[in-house]
Design an enzyme around this catalytic site. Structure first.
Site, PDB file in Angstrom:
ATOM      1  N   GLY A  77      -9.885   9.317 -21.243  1.00  0.00           N
ATOM      2  CA  GLY A  77      -9.156   8.893 -22.433  1.00  0.00           C
ATOM      3  C   GLY A  77      -8.812  10.095 -23.291  1.00  0.00           C
ATOM      4  N   THR A 128      -8.961  13.089 -26.229  1.00  0.00           N
ATOM      5  CA  THR A 128      -9.949  14.126 -26.545  1.00  0.00           C
ATOM      6  C   THR A 128     -10.814  13.736 -27.747  1.00  0.00           C
ATOM      7  OG1 THR A 128      -8.634  15.850 -25.513  1.00  0.00           O
ATOM      8  CG2 THR A 128     -10.167  16.568 -27.223  1.00  0.00           C
ATOM      9  N   THR A 137     -11.722  10.715 -28.749  1.00  0.00           N
ATOM     10  CA  THR A 137     -12.707   9.720 -28.301  1.00  0.00           C
ATOM     11  C   THR A 137     -13.778  10.398 -27.452  1.00  0.00           C
ATOM     12  OG1 THR A 137     -10.819   8.228 -28.108  1.00  0.00           O
ATOM     13  CG2 THR A 137     -12.918   7.402 -27.325  1.00  0.00           C
ATOM     14  N   CYS A 141      -1.611  11.855 -17.560  1.00  0.00           N
ATOM     15  CA  CYS A 141      -2.316  13.022 -18.110  1.00  0.00           C
ATOM     16  C   CYS A 141      -1.856  14.302 -17.432  1.00  0.00           C
ATOM     17  CB  CYS A 141      -3.814  12.838 -17.967  1.00  0.00           C
ATOM     18  SG  CYS A 141      -4.286  12.498 -16.268  1.00  0.00           S
ATOM     19  N   GLU A 187      -0.815  16.909 -27.874  1.00  0.00           N
ATOM     20  CA  GLU A 187      -0.413  15.990 -26.803  1.00  0.00           C
ATOM     21  C   GLU A 187       0.471  14.874 -27.368  1.00  0.00           C
ATOM     22  OE1 GLU A 187      -3.370  13.279 -25.101  1.00  0.00           O
ATOM     23  OE2 GLU A 187      -2.676  13.872 -23.116  1.00  0.00           O
TER      24      GLU A 187
HETATM   25  P1  NAD Z   1      -8.472   6.395 -25.927  1.00  0.00           P
HETATM   26  O1  NAD Z   1      -9.408   7.539 -26.036  1.00  0.00           O
HETATM   27  O2  NAD Z   1      -7.916   5.832 -27.165  1.00  0.00           O
HETATM   28  O3  NAD Z   1      -9.151   5.171 -25.165  1.00  0.00           O
HETATM   29  C1  NAD Z   1      -9.695   5.298 -23.877  1.00  0.00           C
HETATM   30  C2  NAD Z   1     -10.759   4.237 -23.687  1.00  0.00           C
HETATM   31  O4  NAD Z   1     -11.846   4.516 -24.566  1.00  0.00           O
HETATM   32  C3  NAD Z   1     -10.309   2.829 -24.030  1.00  0.00           C
HETATM   33  O5  NAD Z   1     -10.887   1.920 -23.119  1.00  0.00           O
HETATM   34  C4  NAD Z   1     -10.852   2.619 -25.419  1.00  0.00           C
HETATM   35  O6  NAD Z   1     -11.055   1.277 -25.756  1.00  0.00           O
HETATM   36  C5  NAD Z   1     -12.176   3.371 -25.340  1.00  0.00           C
HETATM   37  N1  NAD Z   1     -12.730   3.819 -26.621  1.00  0.00           N
HETATM   38  C6  NAD Z   1     -12.082   4.071 -27.779  1.00  0.00           C
HETATM   39  N2  NAD Z   1     -12.955   4.447 -28.732  1.00  0.00           N
HETATM   40  C7  NAD Z   1     -14.179   4.454 -28.159  1.00  0.00           C
HETATM   41  C8  NAD Z   1     -15.488   4.767 -28.642  1.00  0.00           C
HETATM   42  N3  NAD Z   1     -15.719   5.148 -29.894  1.00  0.00           N
HETATM   43  N4  NAD Z   1     -16.527   4.682 -27.768  1.00  0.00           N
HETATM   44  C9  NAD Z   1     -16.329   4.308 -26.484  1.00  0.00           C
HETATM   45  N5  NAD Z   1     -15.100   3.980 -25.992  1.00  0.00           N
HETATM   46  C10 NAD Z   1     -14.042   4.049 -26.820  1.00  0.00           C
HETATM   47  O7  NAD Z   1      -7.330   6.877 -24.938  1.00  0.00           O
HETATM   48  P2  NAD Z   1      -6.011   6.087 -24.543  1.00  0.00           P
HETATM   49  O8  NAD Z   1      -5.067   6.150 -25.684  1.00  0.00           O
HETATM   50  O9  NAD Z   1      -6.384   4.766 -23.952  1.00  0.00           O
HETATM   51  O10 NAD Z   1      -5.464   6.981 -23.329  1.00  0.00           O
HETATM   52  C11 NAD Z   1      -4.609   8.059 -23.475  1.00  0.00           C
HETATM   53  C12 NAD Z   1      -5.372   9.357 -23.374  1.00  0.00           C
HETATM   54  O11 NAD Z   1      -6.063   9.429 -22.133  1.00  0.00           O
HETATM   55  C13 NAD Z   1      -4.480  10.581 -23.395  1.00  0.00           C
HETATM   56  O12 NAD Z   1      -5.056  11.549 -24.230  1.00  0.00           O
HETATM   57  C14 NAD Z   1      -4.490  11.058 -21.962  1.00  0.00           C
HETATM   58  O13 NAD Z   1      -4.241  12.427 -21.785  1.00  0.00           O
HETATM   59  C15 NAD Z   1      -5.860  10.719 -21.550  1.00  0.00           C
HETATM   60  N6  NAD Z   1      -5.973  10.649 -20.107  1.00  0.00           N
HETATM   61  C16 NAD Z   1      -6.665  11.636 -19.453  1.00  0.00           C
HETATM   62  C17 NAD Z   1      -6.751  11.617 -18.067  1.00  0.00           C
HETATM   63  C18 NAD Z   1      -7.508  12.676 -17.312  1.00  0.00           C
HETATM   64  O14 NAD Z   1      -7.782  12.467 -16.140  1.00  0.00           O
HETATM   65  N7  NAD Z   1      -7.858  13.800 -17.915  1.00  0.00           N
HETATM   66  C19 NAD Z   1      -6.145  10.583 -17.354  1.00  0.00           C
HETATM   67  C20 NAD Z   1      -5.442   9.613 -18.050  1.00  0.00           C
HETATM   68  C21 NAD Z   1      -5.363   9.647 -19.423  1.00  0.00           C
END
Ligand code: NAD
Length: 481
Positions: free
Chosen positions: A228, A230, A232, A284, A385
């Site tokens: 997810g 950075t 978070t 990503c 990003e």
């Molecule tokens: P996000 O961090 O908002 O959410 C990701 C997940 O974490 C969701 O399921 C969300 O409900 C959960 N979450 C949110 N707050 C939390 C907390 N306090 N504790 C535990 N879980 C929590 O990210 P997003 O908007 O869903 O995804 C987009 C991001 O993901 C972008 O920054 C993207 O670059 C990144 N991403 C990275 C990769 C990689 O492999 N490096 C792959 C895909 C996406």
């Protein structure tokens, strides 16, 4: 049309949130609510953890071949309902159905197949201490683990975590993104259909701060695999650090494409179109900063812009190139970065605004593919990003300067290098600060290779035996002779 009722999957049962509360789930291509999802909380997480604890011993002690059979049954169960999964992924995320059919769903199936077999091939190590005896390394499952995934590649990334976690003999409490919960729900219906052992996989839906954090914080969760944003990732890392909990973090990116003047221009343009705009730029690994050597900058630019302007945007169920971005909030975020680019002195070469299709999708969240030039590599648009169909073009004179610009962000996930000069390609690859480098291509993935980012793009590596190592605890045993 009646709304789809998505449910949690706990201890083998499909259930609503204990509180009875629900959240709405929007189709980003139409702006309409099409499903309701459980607004779960720590009470639901607790039930899932209890179920996973009860199932742990049987699952981890099962013969490898039986575990292989179970995980393969999940893969085959998805395959049997392939079209339903494709449509669900497109409806939930806004991505074109062709992309879900070519990439997301086949890859989710491959993830299960790959790790079903990986656990049968995972070698243990031994180290001979001359004259004294023999060490051997036992690798046992960790216990109950938490898997949390984002919205951009919903089932693809959800399965990329739970497949190795299960294969290594752990039981799992998983949380998909609340923005795209549909295919993980369908996955739990597959588990129900095949009578997958109760409690081994549990899926709890809901908000990150409520459900995700409750999973991360619970003392009986032995490890957390998270993909997810950075920010978070930072919160999760802090919680895990206090508990000395194993954590794997796959986070954001701001990936560079470096195109040297000896590159095959046609191929570079062709692939850069994909690396910029596939999945509306919401991968990503997408390259959002395109650095082009000065002597071919104008030639690249005119070819690239011509190709971008030929891309079609619209109804994801039809034969278009780009569908909707994932939500209205995300659309607004992307548009705000386009505005910022103008304030930072950039020129919009094409796109730069929302798109409003006719008909069924007239209220959807679309953005025209956007190309910007004239920005410093250090400005916010080139450092933060955006995660949408927006890329910048920047010329460079020398290799040294290209590397300096490429490495100038806090991120370090992926990079594409374009050159016909083998020596230069290897030299640049060595100096680039990112976990993944492609030479003359983009997003070729072999599931055996280490996957992950440097710097603020993450911690740890997934993929192949790296994932099997993450999801097991090594123990050294020494036998004297
Ligand atoms: P996000 O961090 O908002 O959410 C990701 C997940 O974490 C969701 O399921 C969300 O409900 C959960 N979450 C949110 N707050 C939390 C907390 N306090 N504790 C535990 N879980 C929590 O990210 P997003 O908007 O869903 O995804 C987009 C991001 O993901 C972008 O920054 C993207 O670059 C990144 N991403 C990275 C990769 C990689 O492999 N490096 C792959 C895909 C996406």
């Amino acid at each position: 049309m009646s709304l789809i009722q998505i449910q949690n999957y706990i201890n083998g049962n499909l259930v609503d949130a204990i509180s009875g509360n629900a959240l709405s789930n929007v189709n980003p291509a139409t702006g309409e609510i099409f499903a309701m999802i459980p607004d779960s909380d720590s009470a639901d997480v607790l039930e899932a953890i209890e179920a996973a604890k009860c199932a742990q011993a049987d699952w981890s002690n099962m013969p490898m071949e039986t575990r292989f059979d179970w995980i393969m049954k999940i893969a085959n169960g998805i395959q049997a309902r392939f079209d339903e999964f494709v449509l669900a992924e497109s409806t939930d995320n806004g991505k074109p159905t062709w992309l879900a059919a070519q990439s997301d769903i086949p890859r989710a199936i491959s993830n299960f197949k790959f790790f079903a077999s990986a656990q049968m091939n995972f070698p243990s190590e031994s180290h001979h201490t001359p004259g004294q005896g023999l060490n051997y390394t036992l690798r046992r499952p960790l216990g109950v683990v938490g898997c949390i995934s984002p919205w951009n590649l919903p089932l693809y990334l959800f399965s990329w975590k739970i497949a190795p976690a299960l294969a290594a003999g752990n039981t799992v409490v998983a949380k998909p993104s609340e923005i795209t919960p549909y295919t993980s729900y369908l996955l739990s219906t597959v588990c129900k259909e095949i009578d997958f052992p109760k409690g081994v996989l549990n899926v709890v839906h809901g908000l990150g701060a409520k459900v995700g954090q409750a999973i991360v914080e619970h003392k009986d969760i032995k490890a957390v695999a998270f993909t997810g944003g950075t920010q978070t990732g930072r919160i999760i890392n802090e919680i895990c650090a206090r508990q000395f909990k194993k954590v794997s973090l796959e986070l954001g990116g701001k990936n560079p494409n470096i195109i040297f003047d000896d590159a095959n221009l046609e191929e570079a343009v062709d692939t850069t179109i994909r690396s910029s705009f596939n999945n509306q730029g919401q991968i990503c690994l997408c390259g959002s900063r395109i650095f082009v050597q000065e002597s071919i900058y104008e030639a690249f630019k005119s070819l690239f812009i011509k190709r971008v302007e030929a891309l079609t945007v619209g109804d994801p169920y039809t034969d278009i190139n780009l569908g909707a971005v994932v939500s209205q909030d995300h659309q607004q975020k992307i548009l705000s970065y386009i505005q910022l680019a103008k304030e930072e002195g950039g020129t919009i070469l094409t796109g730069g605004e929302a798109f409003h299709p006719e008909g069924r999708c007239k209220n959807g969240f679309f953005i025209k593919p956007t190309v910007i030039e004239g920005l410093s590599h250090l400005c916010r648009v080139n450092q933060e990003e955006i995660f949408g169909p927006v890329v910048t073009l920047t010329p460079f004179k020398s290799e040294v300067y290209a590397i300096e610009m490429a490495n100038s962000t806090p991120y370090g996930l992926a990079c594409s290098i374009w050159t016909q000069d083998v020596k230069k390609a290897h030299q640049v690859a060595e100096q680039i600060e990112s976990g993944i480098v492609w030479i003359n291509t983009w997003m070729v993935r072999d599931l055996r290779t280490p996957f992950g980012g440097m710097k603020e793009s993450g911690m740890g590596r997934e993929g192949g035996f790296e994932a099997m190592r993450f999801f097991t605890e090594p123990k050294n045993v020494f036998v004297k002779y």
